[in-house]
Design a protein around this motif. Structure first.
Motif, PDB file in Angstrom:
ATOM      1  N   VAL A   1     -31.607  22.496  17.404  1.00  0.00           N
ATOM      2  CA  VAL A   1     -30.888  21.841  19.009  1.00  0.00           C
ATOM      3  C   VAL A   1     -32.030  20.938  19.331  1.00  0.00           C
ATOM      4  O   VAL A   1     -31.315  20.269  20.173  1.00  0.00           O
ATOM      5  CB  VAL A   1     -30.230  22.734  20.189  1.00  0.00           C
ATOM      6  N   LEU A   2     -33.080  21.631  19.349  1.00  0.00           N
ATOM      7  CA  LEU A   2     -34.108  21.047  20.894  1.00  0.00           C
ATOM      8  C   LEU A   2     -34.112  19.544  19.579  1.00  0.00           C
ATOM      9  O   LEU A   2     -34.049  18.219  20.802  1.00  0.00           O
ATOM     10  CB  LEU A   2     -35.214  22.116  19.950  1.00  0.00           C
ATOM     11  N   LYS A   3     -33.956  19.124  18.774  1.00  0.00           N
ATOM     12  CA  LYS A   3     -34.413  18.228  18.181  1.00  0.00           C
ATOM     13  C   LYS A   3     -33.069  17.151  18.377  1.00  0.00           C
ATOM     14  O   LYS A   3     -33.267  16.234  18.374  1.00  0.00           O
ATOM     15  CB  LYS A   3     -34.439  18.352  16.500  1.00  0.00           C
ATOM     16  N   TRP A   4     -31.635  17.807  18.285  1.00  0.00           N
ATOM     17  CA  TRP A   4     -30.950  17.045  18.868  1.00  0.00           C
ATOM     18  C   TRP A   4     -30.348  16.702  19.893  1.00  0.00           C
ATOM     19  O   TRP A   4     -30.052  15.770  20.179  1.00  0.00           O
ATOM     20  CB  TRP A   4     -29.509  18.156  18.615  1.00  0.00           C
ATOM     21  N   LEU A   5     -31.153  17.176  20.641  1.00  0.00           N
ATOM     22  CA  LEU A   5     -31.280  16.412  21.985  1.00  0.00           C
ATOM     23  C   LEU A   5     -32.342  15.506  22.380  1.00  0.00           C
ATOM     24  O   LEU A   5     -32.246  14.946  23.179  1.00  0.00           O
ATOM     25  CB  LEU A   5     -32.091  17.579  22.963  1.00  0.00           C
ATOM     26  N   GLN A   6     -33.249  16.479  21.079  1.00  0.00           N
ATOM     27  CA  GLN A   6     -34.510  14.977  21.416  1.00  0.00           C
ATOM     28  C   GLN A   6     -33.963  13.651  20.933  1.00  0.00           C
ATOM     29  O   GLN A   6     -34.361  12.363  21.312  1.00  0.00           O
ATOM     30  CB  GLN A   6     -36.135  15.167  21.504  1.00  0.00           C
ATOM     31  N   ASP A   7     -33.533  13.521  19.883  1.00  0.00           N
ATOM     32  CA  ASP A   7     -32.750  12.736  19.149  1.00  0.00           C
ATOM     33  C   ASP A   7     -31.792  11.846  20.082  1.00  0.00           C
ATOM     34  O   ASP A   7     -32.082  10.706  19.730  1.00  0.00           O
ATOM     35  CB  ASP A   7     -32.363  13.152  17.781  1.00  0.00           C
ATOM     36  N   HIS A   8     -31.236  12.169  21.177  1.00  0.00           N
ATOM     37  CA  HIS A   8     -30.564  11.512  21.348  1.00  0.00           C
ATOM     38  C   HIS A   8     -30.256  11.284  23.130  1.00  0.00           C
ATOM     39  O   HIS A   8     -29.801  10.864  23.598  1.00  0.00           O
ATOM     40  CB  HIS A   8     -28.853  12.616  21.742  1.00  0.00           C
ATOM     41  N   ASN A   9     -32.082  11.747  23.741  1.00  0.00           N
ATOM     42  CA  ASN A   9     -32.206  11.304  24.994  1.00  0.00           C
ATOM     43  C   ASN A   9     -33.087  10.328  24.418  1.00  0.00           C
ATOM     44  O   ASN A   9     -34.032   9.896  24.307  1.00  0.00           O
ATOM     45  CB  ASN A   9     -33.685  12.104  25.517  1.00  0.00           C
ATOM     46  N   ASP A  10     -32.425   9.798  25.672  1.00  0.00           N
ATOM     47  CA  ASP A  10     -32.637   7.151  26.079  1.00  0.00           C
ATOM     48  C   ASP A  10     -33.696   7.279  26.694  1.00  0.00           C
ATOM     49  O   ASP A  10     -33.631   6.583  27.881  1.00  0.00           O
ATOM     50  CB  ASP A  10     -30.782   6.944  25.745  1.00  0.00           C
ATOM     51  N   GLY A  11     -34.153   8.894  27.019  1.00  0.00           N
ATOM     52  CA  GLY A  11     -34.759   8.593  28.411  1.00  0.00           C
ATOM     53  C   GLY A  11     -34.435   8.826  29.944  1.00  0.00           C
ATOM     54  O   GLY A  11     -35.247   8.472  30.931  1.00  0.00           O
ATOM     55  N   SER A  12     -32.962   9.470  29.914  1.00  0.00           N
ATOM     56  CA  SER A  12     -32.409   9.856  31.171  1.00  0.00           C
ATOM     57  C   SER A  12     -33.132  11.444  31.408  1.00  0.00           C
ATOM     58  O   SER A  12     -32.771  11.630  32.661  1.00  0.00           O
ATOM     59  CB  SER A  12     -31.249  10.134  30.633  1.00  0.00           C
ATOM     60  N   VAL A  13     -33.655  12.201  30.827  1.00  0.00           N
ATOM     61  CA  VAL A  13     -33.423  13.152  30.941  1.00  0.00           C
ATOM     62  C   VAL A  13     -35.550  14.208  30.947  1.00  0.00           C
ATOM     63  O   VAL A  13     -35.944  12.716  29.641  1.00  0.00           O
ATOM     64  CB  VAL A  13     -33.104  14.813  30.597  1.00  0.00           C
ATOM     65  N   GLU A  14     -35.759  15.368  30.763  1.00  0.00           N
ATOM     66  CA  GLU A  14     -36.677  15.040  30.614  1.00  0.00           C
ATOM     67  C   GLU A  14     -36.814  16.527  29.902  1.00  0.00           C
ATOM     68  O   GLU A  14     -36.031  17.940  30.759  1.00  0.00           O
ATOM     69  CB  GLU A  14     -37.957  15.466  31.541  1.00  0.00           C
ATOM     70  N   ILE A  15     -36.555  17.503  28.727  1.00  0.00           N
ATOM     71  CA  ILE A  15     -36.739  18.142  27.767  1.00  0.00           C
ATOM     72  C   ILE A  15     -37.491  18.548  28.075  1.00  0.00           C
ATOM     73  O   ILE A  15     -39.213  18.483  26.979  1.00  0.00           O
ATOM     74  CB  ILE A  15     -35.777  17.847  26.812  1.00  0.00           C
ATOM     75  N   ASP A  16     -38.011  20.487  28.557  1.00  0.00           N
ATOM     76  CA  ASP A  16     -39.021  21.055  28.279  1.00  0.00           C
ATOM     77  C   ASP A  16     -38.520  22.461  27.397  1.00  0.00           C
ATOM     78  O   ASP A  16     -37.729  23.492  28.238  1.00  0.00           O
ATOM     79  CB  ASP A  16     -39.498  21.080  29.370  1.00  0.00           C
ATOM     80  N   ASP A  17     -38.937  22.873  26.399  1.00  0.00           N
ATOM     81  CA  ASP A  17     -38.855  23.847  26.021  1.00  0.00           C
ATOM     82  C   ASP A  17     -39.984  25.094  26.022  1.00  0.00           C
ATOM     83  O   ASP A  17     -40.983  24.827  25.964  1.00  0.00           O
ATOM     84  CB  ASP A  17     -39.022  23.271  24.248  1.00  0.00           C
ATOM     85  N   GLN A  18     -39.129  25.792  26.363  1.00  0.00           N
ATOM     86  CA  GLN A  18     -40.052  27.194  27.651  1.00  0.00           C
ATOM     87  C   GLN A  18     -39.285  28.530  26.290  1.00  0.00           C
ATOM     88  O   GLN A  18     -40.076  30.025  26.894  1.00  0.00           O
ATOM     89  CB  GLN A  18     -39.685  27.480  28.713  1.00  0.00           C
ATOM     90  N   SER A  19     -39.250  28.632  24.564  1.00  0.00           N
ATOM     91  CA  SER A  19     -38.560  29.717  24.561  1.00  0.00           C
ATOM     92  C   SER A  19     -40.101  30.548  24.219  1.00  0.00           C
ATOM     93  O   SER A  19     -39.525  32.164  24.020  1.00  0.00           O
ATOM     94  CB  SER A  19     -38.249  28.863  22.847  1.00  0.00           C
TER      95      SER A  19
END
Length: 367
Positions: A123-141
């Motif tokens: 899931v994390l990779k899918w989110l990162q691969d589709h991030n066009d710079g619109s968001v910041e993704i912070d994995d806190q797992s």
């Protein structure tokens, strides 16, 4: 063996209790603390507590967070209010499931998402691969612990260790930064995976054991039981709740897997997999569908058993167990939609013999 597995913040505590730990999606977790049936009945009748820290926890922030996330998920994020939770799915272009997950809305520009443990990295990779710079993704797992407190007395137990008015947290709602004992949580939500009332408590990982012991003490007067994977599975199955890797996977779409209610095919913003799912949901609909079943003969039907109608294979069992609440064998199967409507009498092939059963709704607790 456990040395090679990932460990939740409760690992050392579980080892100190001399529990048998197994490999669950790469994590070392206990099947039970005492007895699966005892733990199961505690949740149905009183209160039980689960360590589910193996689940993923990811923050997504940004001015365009709502729009960006909505273009990836099957549900409609624009319908959410602040402090609301939403169950949804991520799908590939062909409609196959990446994962089912829950989003928590802190603000229009801040969300928290909980994917399944075995799917977190995917899931994390899918989110990162589709991030066009619109968001910041912070994995806190790795830094987060998660306790599920479930059962009719869950609110009474949690109320003993917090000044927060828990009655204000309605179903699928949450409050951030709830104080539990001396620990400030990330959030407390009225969610769960058991079919009972209850809460999920997200805490900093280093504080999880403290909160666990605090709840254990608070719950003693209510008959609180520590619960493992075994009871978690029998409880979710009785509640008709699907499990990734069983009812759906990368080859099984959410419509076939039984969560079509959470797929908004006509929402204004298109999402990845929408067109494929529209086609699957077309006039002919998918040939396959997830159904419940009751076993009417002797025996328990497990995952992988063939479903037969007049000797012809029409499906396959995805989950099966003996229900502690109903004292009979039940399960779920993906079957031929046209050949196995509700009420159809079928047989299950188990170890070269057949066991009779009947196709049902997944409404065992209502029944």
């Amino acid at each position: 063996m456990t040395d090679e597995l990932k460990k939740t913040p409760l690992y050392d505590y579980n080892v100190s209790q001399d529990l048998k730990l197994i490999d669950f999606g790469g994590w070392a977790l206990p099947v039970k603390y005492t007895n699966i049936q005892e733990e199961h009945h505690a949740v149905r009748e009183k209160v039980g507590m689960f360590d589910v820290s193996h689940m993923g926890e990811i923050f997504i922030t940004g001015e365009k967070a709502t729009e960006w996330i909505n273009g990836l998920i099957t549900n409609d994020l624009t319908k959410m209010s602040v402090n609301q939770c939403q169950y949804t799915a991520l799908t590939y272009e062909d409609g196959g499931m990446i994962d089912d997950l829950i989003f928590f809305k802190f603000a229009e520009d801040k969300y928290y998402v909980t994917p399944n443990a075995s799917n977190k990295d995917k899931v994390l990779k899918w989110l990162q691969d589709h991030n066009d710079g619109s968001v910041e993704i912070d994995d806190q797992s790795d830094d987060t612990g998660l306790i599920a407190l479930q059962g009719p007395d869950a609110e009474a137990v949690l109320s003993k260790v917090t000044d927060t008015d828990l009655s204000e947290i309605k179903f699928y709602r949450f409050k951030p930064a709830v104080q539990v004992g001396e620990v400030e949580t990330i959030l407390v939500s009225r969610t769960g995976y058991t079919g009972e009332d209850g809460f999920e408590i997200y805490v900093p990982g280093e504080k999880l054991e403290d909160v666990w012991k605090l709840l254990l003490e608070a719950g003693e007067a209510f008959g609180l039981q520590e619960c493992g994977l075994g009871a978690r599975d029998t409880l979710r199955l009785e509640a008709g709740l699907p499990l990734y890797g069983h009812e759906f996977n990368e080859e099984v779409d959410p419509l076939t897997g039984g969560i079509g209610f959470f797929v908004k095919l006509n929402k204004e913003q298109a999402f990845i997999g929408q067109e494929a799912l529209k086609e699957i949901n077309g006039e002919e609909k998918s040939e396959r569908v997830s159904r419940g079943f009751d076993v009417t003969g002797k025996g328990i039907v497990r995952e992988g058993a063939k479903v037969l109608l007049d000797g012809e294979e029409i499906g396959e069992v995805t989950s099966g167990t003996k229900s502690p609440t109903l004292d009979k064998a039940i399960g779920m199967a993906i079957v031929d939609r046209k050949k196995a409507p509700i009420g159809t009498e079928v047989e299950f092939e188990v170890r070269r013999r057949t066991i009779p059963g009947i196709i049902t709704k997944k409404d065992w607790l209502k029944r």
